[in-house]
Design a protein around this motif. Structure first.
Motif, PDB file in Angstrom:
ATOM      1  N   ASN A  26       0.849  -1.188   0.000  1.00  0.00           N
ATOM      2  CA  ASN A  26       0.000   0.000   0.000  1.00  0.00           C
ATOM      3  C   ASN A  26       0.885   1.239   0.000  1.00  0.00           C
ATOM      4  OD1 ASN A  26       0.903   0.414   2.666  1.00  0.00           O
ATOM      5  ND2 ASN A  26      -0.830  -0.723   3.525  1.00  0.00           N
ATOM      6  N   ARG A 218     -10.496  -5.173  -3.974  1.00  0.00           N
ATOM      7  CA  ARG A 218     -10.640  -3.738  -4.205  1.00  0.00           C
ATOM      8  C   ARG A 218      -9.742  -2.986  -3.225  1.00  0.00           C
ATOM      9  NH1 ARG A 218     -13.957  -0.911  -7.277  1.00  0.00           N
ATOM     10  NH2 ARG A 218     -14.615   1.201  -6.695  1.00  0.00           N
ATOM     11  N   VAL A 219      -8.864  -2.159  -3.763  1.00  0.00           N
ATOM     12  CA  VAL A 219      -7.905  -1.413  -2.930  1.00  0.00           C
ATOM     13  C   VAL A 219      -7.855   0.040  -3.392  1.00  0.00           C
ATOM     14  CG1 VAL A 219      -6.494  -3.466  -2.511  1.00  0.00           C
ATOM     15  CG2 VAL A 219      -5.966  -1.976  -4.452  1.00  0.00           C
ATOM     16  N   ARG A 220      -7.238   0.864  -2.575  1.00  0.00           N
ATOM     17  CA  ARG A 220      -7.077   2.278  -2.930  1.00  0.00           C
ATOM     18  C   ARG A 220      -5.779   2.469  -3.702  1.00  0.00           C
ATOM     19  NH1 ARG A 220      -4.724   6.937  -0.865  1.00  0.00           N
ATOM     20  NH2 ARG A 220      -3.904   5.852   0.968  1.00  0.00           N
ATOM     21  N   LYS A 225      -7.434   9.038  -4.050  1.00  0.00           N
ATOM     22  CA  LYS A 225      -8.595   8.539  -3.307  1.00  0.00           C
ATOM     23  C   LYS A 225      -9.370   7.522  -4.140  1.00  0.00           C
ATOM     24  CE  LYS A 225      -9.140  12.730  -0.529  1.00  0.00           C
ATOM     25  NZ  LYS A 225     -10.055  13.842  -0.125  1.00  0.00           N
ATOM     26  N   LYS A 226      -8.823   7.180  -5.295  1.00  0.00           N
ATOM     27  CA  LYS A 226      -9.517   6.291  -6.226  1.00  0.00           C
ATOM     28  C   LYS A 226      -9.414   4.842  -5.768  1.00  0.00           C
ATOM     29  CE  LYS A 226      -7.661   5.665 -10.256  1.00  0.00           C
ATOM     30  NZ  LYS A 226      -7.219   5.852 -11.661  1.00  0.00           N
ATOM     31  N   LYS A 227     -10.523   4.119  -5.859  1.00  0.00           N
ATOM     32  CA  LYS A 227     -10.560   2.689  -5.557  1.00  0.00           C
ATOM     33  C   LYS A 227     -10.459   1.904  -6.862  1.00  0.00           C
ATOM     34  CE  LYS A 227     -11.530   2.367  -1.002  1.00  0.00           C
ATOM     35  NZ  LYS A 227     -10.946   1.412  -0.049  1.00  0.00           N
ATOM     36  N   GLU A 229      -9.655  -2.257  -8.693  1.00  0.00           N
ATOM     37  CA  GLU A 229      -9.621  -3.695  -8.476  1.00  0.00           C
ATOM     38  C   GLU A 229      -8.297  -4.264  -8.980  1.00  0.00           C
ATOM     39  OE1 GLU A 229     -12.972  -5.573 -10.256  1.00  0.00           O
ATOM     40  OE2 GLU A 229     -14.341  -5.041  -8.616  1.00  0.00           O
TER      41      GLU A 229
END
Length: 392
Positions: A26, A218-220, A225-227, A229
């Motif tokens: 992340n 699903r992650v950021r 701030k966009k999610k 896949e």
């Protein structure tokens, strides 16, 4: 170049971010990797040379891990200039740390298989065990591997073998674990430094748990701030990797590029499988177009179609033809002393090895053709002597 990472980090493409996100990284992990990158980059020039690869491990150049470290750096050097940017470092090193136990053997196979024919000849293993790192002055030209590595080749299958497929290499390493030890131990060392062993072992567990399904999460997207896949890293067999490379790449100007025929006449199922192969860490870590197993992910639309000829380093065929450009397929820019494996330290020596193999193959072809001609001539003489209409 895609989305630029905010603050002090250099830009990283969306595609590369998606790759490392599939390894469970992340935003904080990426910052941690960049912190390590800048700390070891003592001259602050924004790139790593191969010396930094050794420095971060506190590892001497005269080490049994040298061919592994040299190969990782060579694969990640996307510009073939002897340096690795942060973006290259992020993807290549995280991909290397993400390799499973079987993928580590695939990586070792790539190091040894210098002619990229999909098999490891005994001569290639002997060359690997004679590896001398470039710039290892303290070694005075002595190989990094002990002599018992070469002795293992005589003990394996009673010494009555000439080449090994991937399964054969796995059997060799199972009987003589010290052969694969440098590769596995190098990964352990980099894992400890890069986010810690626990982080990568959790990924190992997750990949084993979901190895029969394609898991999407699903992650950021970091620094936004966009999610989005992402899918869990794919995996493939060594044979699939070789076939995928053969179908999708060609050699042009000494570099491996997208083949003009890539993706032609593929079924929906085959295309889906190719996408899974593309996500495998073993391919994601390769960014250098001069690498023997380089798999281009983009481009190739302007590549001229090559008719009738291919690089002698292409996979899947036993006959060998040269298109005049493939000779440099695996050659890097390093010209230091040393025996060559998948990580070139001496391009001239690499070329000599491949040329010698090509000459041997050509000699066999000529001998076979001569035998056929002699056989045909004997049959003709026999027919004439037996009262053929052409006999006088």
């Amino acid at each position: 170049m895609g989305n630029a990472i905010a603050s002090k980090l250099p830009p990283v493409t969306d595609k590369d971010l998606r790759t490392v996100l599939s390894y469970n990284l992340n935003e904080s992990h990426i910052r941690s990797v960049y912190k390590l990158f800048t700390e070891i980059d003592v001259d602050s020039n924004g790139v790593w040379t191969v010396s930094e690869m050794y420095r971060v491990l506190k590892e001497p150049r005269l080490s049994v891990r040298a061919p592994v470290i040299d190969t990782i750096f060579f694969m990640g050097d996307s510009n073939s200039e002897g340096s690795m940017t942060f973006q290259d470092f992020l993807v290549t090193m995280c991909s290397f740390c993400a390799l499973s136990k079987e993928e580590m053997l695939q990586f070792l196979f790539m190091i040894i298989d210098i002619d990229r024919n999909g098999t490891i000849e005994k001569e290639e293993l002997l060359n690997f065990f004679s590896y001398v790192p470039a710039g290892s002055e303290e070694g005075r030209g002595e190989p990094v591997f002990p002599v018992n590595n070469k002795n293992a080749l005589d003990k394996f299958r009673g010494g009555k073998w000439n080449c090994l497929q991937f399964d054969g290499l796995a059997q060799l390493c199972e009987l003589f674990p010290y052969i694969a030890y440098p590769a596995y131990h190098t990964q352990d060392m980099y894992r400890k430094i890069l986010l810690g062993k626990n982080f990568w072992e959790r990924l190992d567990y997750e990949r084993i748990k979901y190895q029969t399904v394609v898991r999407t999460k699903r992650v950021r997207m970091p620094f936004t701030k966009k999610k989005i896949e992402v899918k869990l890293p794919g995996r493939c067999t060594m044979q699939e990797l070789l076939e995928y490379s053969r179908r999708n790449t060609a050699v042009q100007g000494g570099k491996r590029v997208t083949s003009q025929d890539a993706g032609e006449a593929e079924s929906t199922l085959a295309k889906e499988r190719d996408l899974q192969i593309q996500r495998s860490p073993i391919l994601n870590m390769i960014r250098n177009p001069r690498c023997m197993y380089y798999i281009p992910q983009e481009g190739g639309k302007n590549i001229q179609k090559q008719q009738g000829h291919r690089s002698e380093l292409d996979v899947g065929e036993q006959d060998i033809e040269s298109d005049g450009e493939g000779d440099m397929d695996m050659l890097g820019d390093d010209t230091g002393g040393g025996v060559i494996t998948g990580a070139p330290n001496n391009a001239e020596h690499m070329l000599q090895i491949v040329t010698a193999m090509q000459m041997k193959q050509n000699e066999r072809v000529i001998m076979d053709e001569s035998s056929d001609d002699e056989g045909a001539a004997s049959d003709s003489d026999l027919a004439l002597s037996d009262g053929s209409p052409h006999s006088h």
